[in-house]
Design an enzyme around this catalytic site. Structure first.
Site, short mmCIF file in Angstrom:
data_model
loop_
_atom_site.label_atom_id
_atom_site.label_comp_id
_atom_site.label_asym_id
_atom_site.label_seq_id
_atom_site.Cartn_x
_atom_site.Cartn_y
_atom_site.Cartn_z
N GLU A 100 -11.76 -1.81 -2.26
CA GLU A 100 -11.31 -0.58 -2.91
C GLU A 100 -11.80 0.66 -2.16
OE1 GLU A 100 -10.80 -2.16 -7.49
OE2 GLU A 100 -12.59 -1.00 -6.98
N GLU B 233 -6.51 -8.12 -7.25
CA GLU B 233 -7.24 -8.19 -8.51
C GLU B 233 -6.24 -7.93 -9.64
OE1 GLU B 233 -10.74 -5.76 -8.74
OE2 GLU B 233 -11.42 -6.29 -6.71
#
Length: 666
Positions: free
Chosen positions: A142, A310
């Site tokens: 991320e 995810e």
């Protein structure tokens, strides 16, 4: 098409792995992602490297038939490194140093940090690059999450100066480009140039920055380039030892507005893109059109199938939890991703952790590690996906409409918001929503991209238009493409300065209008009427004079009542104001009709229909986002690939149900 899971074997005893692997295989889980936060395990002390633990993980799960996505662990530099090299810590806009104890506290431009991660990535890649169980690589985790893309430390300032010197060559050129004569900001050398920290005019609550807007947008570009450079370094190192693909898990558009990375540029350094999809969590619930838009963005970055790295699999949050997904939603969200271009969906996480900051972030299994209703739902989904993958290849929607997305424009509108309530990504979403409601797929493109495959292109609030973009848009329209230009377009230059031209500046000839004035809709709204029906403008009104364009809509109140709010020159429309939902929906239907894009049979609230192809087969996904059973009309005869049942005229779907309809079996 398949499913996977994010797994942290280091969180559990070795004796648990056998049970986890058995349950994964039972659920048809084909791949696990591991290692993104494991730096302190790889290098517990400086220059002391340990790999036996990862050797064991890869060997154990690989031999079970489960492939590995191996991550570079740069998101969490260990404590010993912070203690010895405190200069790797990032600084925020106020000059406060970020502290150890969470994650992503490093500066992307720290030479010490970069050298440390280069060495570790090289050792990991050399050790596992040819391992048959390693299927691919994830860089960091991320990137830019949590407002970490922009560091304001001295090392960043020095590298920013080098970046500026390369771009502008002379300080005189920079001064002229920035207009530093304003507020006595003239620099005598590049060494004097500051980075735009919070100054005396900074007011976070009102969104006021106060720094030179040219300096700001260049700094945003520099920080984005720094992260892309950092990512490329790791990719290049891995490629020396491995021919397996590299990715990095991106974030959705709403978060990305604060992430500060040009995803179009970043994606060029990756073999495929992936993203993290959380729909109902501590920080809110995403709307259906928002999730669809985010999937559309991801498939648009490389124009190819992507992964969800995810995917929410339970109630989640940090300090508190969002709702537990209703039965059926995990399966529904998985098929929504597949319908919109994902060929692999990886759930986060396998099992809820009993310690650390994410104790409340539930996975497929709870803290007790036992089978539950979420596991049963994932197992059903995995079995279906395995059968579906035998019939068709990776599926993608074929879009005939596109929306132009520009990160330069996003940053421009962030620095100067134009008016209270104006938010670029929300504006793009408002233009996307009518297409979503009509089940018409949309791609996102850059203004310089090849546009000939699209019948309709919308360019909302495209603040800066390069010469290449101008020529491209003109060429597209000249060949008959339907093009929509809106308010707040073509009024800035590449230095984030106002153009000394009548708006829409370089697009004036293309649109056939000139903007004499404008009225920001601050604490007011203005009524409008035209081919879209009647409605209101609540954000912005351009006051337009048509030069050689026909009028399709008018303002019906305020001092500019009777002047155009919508015009058309050939196939080019100029929308001078925002529209409320109903008027925007009507306008979109009108545009589709003009562009020859068929509006669909399936305009039923809460029903998402996506037509896809793998290049040989055509597959229609029907997704029921409602919490009740419903019946949907279909206009042809199909086979439901999930049930092998014939579908004629109608299909009944349970609450959160899914149908995958095909013409034939291969």
């Amino acid at each position: 098409m398949r499913i996977g899971v994010d797994y942290y074997p280091e969180h559990w005893g070795r004796e648990r792995w056998e049970q986890d692997a058995r349950l994964m295989l039972k659920a048809k889980i084909k791949v696990i992602r591991v290692g993104e936060f494991a730096w302190s395990l790889y290098e517990p002390k400086e220059e002391v490297y340990e790999f036996a633990w990862m050797d064991e993980i890869i060997d154990f799960f690989g031999k079970k038939g489960i492939k590995i996505i191996l991550c570079t662990p740069s998101a969490t530099p260990p404590k010993w490194m912070i203690d010895k090299y405190p200069g790797i810590l990032a600084e925020d806009i106020h000059g406060n140093t970020k502290l150890f104890g969470t994650r992503k506290h490093y500066c992307f431009n720290s030479e010490i940090y970069r050298e440390k991660i280069r060495k570790l990535v090289g050792l990991i890649a050399k050790r596992y690059g040819k391992n048959p169980y390693v299927e691919g690589w994830q860089i960091d985790n991320e990137l830019g999450h949590g407002n970490t893309a922009r560091c304001y430390c001295e090392e960043c300032r020095k590298k920013f100066i080098d970046w500026l010197a390369k771009k502008y060559k002379t300080i005189e050129c920079l001064n002229k480009s920035y207009g530093t004569v304003f507020w006595s900001q003239i620099y005598n050398s590049f060494d004097e140039v500051i980075i735009p920290k919070a100054g005396t005019c900074f007011d976070f609550d009102s969104g006021t920055q106060g720094q030179n807007p040219s300096l700001l947008i260049d700094y945003y570009r520099f920080c984005s380039d720094s992260i892309i450079s950092f990512t490329k370094e790791s990719v290049d190192i891995i490629k020396k030892y491995s021919d397996k693909p590299c990715t990095s898990n991106l974030l959705d558009a709403a978060v990305n507005s604060g992430t500060g990375i040009d995803y179009f540029k970043l994606s060029k350094e990756l073999d495929f893109v992936s993203w993290d999809n959380y729909i109902e969590f501590q920080w809110g619930k995403a709307k259906m059109e928002t999730v669809s838009r985010d999937h559309a963005l991801l498939r648009s970055y490389k124009k190819k199938p992507f992964w969800v790295m995810e995917q929410q699999s339970g109630p989640c949050g940090w300090s508190k939890m969002g709702p537990s997904p209703d039965p059926g939603k995990l399966r529904l969200w998985t098929y929504e991703a597949v319908a919109n271009g994902a060929d692999t969906v990886v759930y986060f996480r396998w099992r809820a952790c009993t310690f650390g900051a994410e104790q409340n972030w539930h996975g497929i299994l709870g803290h007790d590690g036992k089978e539950n209703r979420r596991y049963a739902e994932i197992m059903r989904t995995g079995e279906e996906m395995e059968l579906l993958s035998l019939r068709v290849g990776s599926l993608m929607p074929k879009a005939r409409a596109a929306i132009i997305k520009s990160f330069d424009t996003e940053w421009c509108h962030t620095i100067f918001q134009n008016v209270e309530g104006f938010q670029y990504d929300n504006l793009l979403l408002s233009f996307y929503k009518p297409f979503y409601d009509m089940n018409i797929p949309v791609d996102f493109v850059q203004a310089e991209d090849e546009l000939s495959e699209y019948s309709l292109v919308l360019a909302p609030a495209l603040a800066f238009v390069s010469e290449e973009a101008k020529n491209n848009l003109e060429s597209y329209a000249a060949k008959g493409g339907t093009l929509v230009i809106t308010f707040r377009s073509a009024f800035k230059d590449e230095y984030n300065r106002m153009l000394p031209q009548t708006i829409p500046g370089p697009l004036a000839e293309l649109t056939g209008v000139k903007v004499n004035d404008y009225d920001p809709q601050f604490e007011k709204s203005t009524s409008v009427a035209g081919i879209f029906g009647s409605g209101t403008a609540d954000i912005w009104c351009d006051i337009v004079t048509p030069e050689d364009a026909e009028v399709l809509g008018l303002y019906t109140e305020s001092y500019f009542a009777g002047t155009p709010c919508l015009t058309r020159k050939g196939t080019v429309y100029y929308l001078a104001c925002d529209l409320d939902d109903k008027a925007r929906s009507n306008f979109t239907k009108y545009l589709c009709n003009q562009a020859g894009i068929e509006t669909r049979l399936y305009e039923q609230e809460g029903i998402e229909v996506v037509d896809t192809t793998d290049g040989k087969n055509h597959v229609k996904f029907i997704l029921n986002h409602n919490n009740y059973n419903t019946v949907i009309a279909v206009n042809e005869e199909y086979t439901d690939f999930l049930t092998d049942q014939k579908v004629v005229n109608t299909i009944k779907l349970e609450a959160y149900g899914v149908a995958v309809l095909g013409k034939h079996l291969r």
